[in-house]
Write an enzyme that holds these catalytic residues in place. Structure first.
Site, mmCIF file in Angstrom:
data_model
loop_
_atom_site.group_PDB
_atom_site.id
_atom_site.type_symbol
_atom_site.label_atom_id
_atom_site.label_comp_id
_atom_site.label_asym_id
_atom_site.label_seq_id
_atom_site.Cartn_x
_atom_site.Cartn_y
_atom_site.Cartn_z
ATOM 1 N N ARG A 20 -11.814 4.760 -4.758
ATOM 2 C CA ARG A 20 -12.147 3.816 -5.832
ATOM 3 C C ARG A 20 -13.650 3.616 -5.975
ATOM 4 O O ARG A 20 -14.185 3.650 -7.076
ATOM 5 C CB ARG A 20 -11.445 2.475 -5.622
ATOM 6 C CG ARG A 20 -9.923 2.571 -5.755
ATOM 7 C CD ARG A 20 -9.252 1.260 -5.427
ATOM 8 N NE ARG A 20 -9.573 0.881 -4.051
ATOM 9 C CZ ARG A 20 -9.551 -0.361 -3.593
ATOM 10 N NH1 ARG A 20 -9.239 -1.361 -4.390
ATOM 11 N NH2 ARG A 20 -9.828 -0.625 -2.335
ATOM 12 N N ASN A 38 -5.782 0.812 -6.427
ATOM 13 C CA ASN A 38 -4.777 1.364 -5.529
ATOM 14 C C ASN A 38 -3.404 0.845 -5.951
ATOM 15 O O ASN A 38 -3.274 -0.292 -6.398
ATOM 16 C CB ASN A 38 -5.034 0.937 -4.086
ATOM 17 C CG ASN A 38 -6.168 1.691 -3.432
ATOM 18 O OD1 ASN A 38 -6.576 2.742 -3.896
ATOM 19 N ND2 ASN A 38 -6.680 1.146 -2.346
#
Length: 91
Positions: A20, A38
């Site tokens: 990320r 996520n």
């Protein structure tokens, strides 16, 4: 050309490897907006907006991910813009 939007689900070893954070850095470098997060099933969800060339570069990166990631598959769909983003955020 105009702004387009892609929605992706990335599978493999993509959590716990800075996916990320790296996606956010790459998006900022390319001028892409949207978000990344996520999922509870171990995948990463990515929504990106930008010009066609920007999105192609971002998707090329997403297929590899950061150094310790192992992307096994990526499911990509093009969507109509229902909202525009001004930045790229980690959710």
């Amino acid at each position: 050309m105009g702004i387009k939007q892609k929605h992706c689900f990335i599978s493999g070893r993509v959590q716990g490897v800075s996916y990320r954070y790296s996606a956010q850095q790459q998006a900022h470098q390319l001028g892409v907006t949207g978000w990344v997060r996520n999922l509870t099933d171990g995948r990463v969800e990515l929504l990106i907006q930008g010009e066609t060339e920007q999105l192609e570069h971002m998707l090329n990166w997403a297929n590899k991910g950061p150094l310790f990631a192992e992307v096994t598959s990526i499911d990509i769909s093009e969507q109509s813009l229902d909202q525009t983003f001004t930045d790229f955020e980690i959710r």
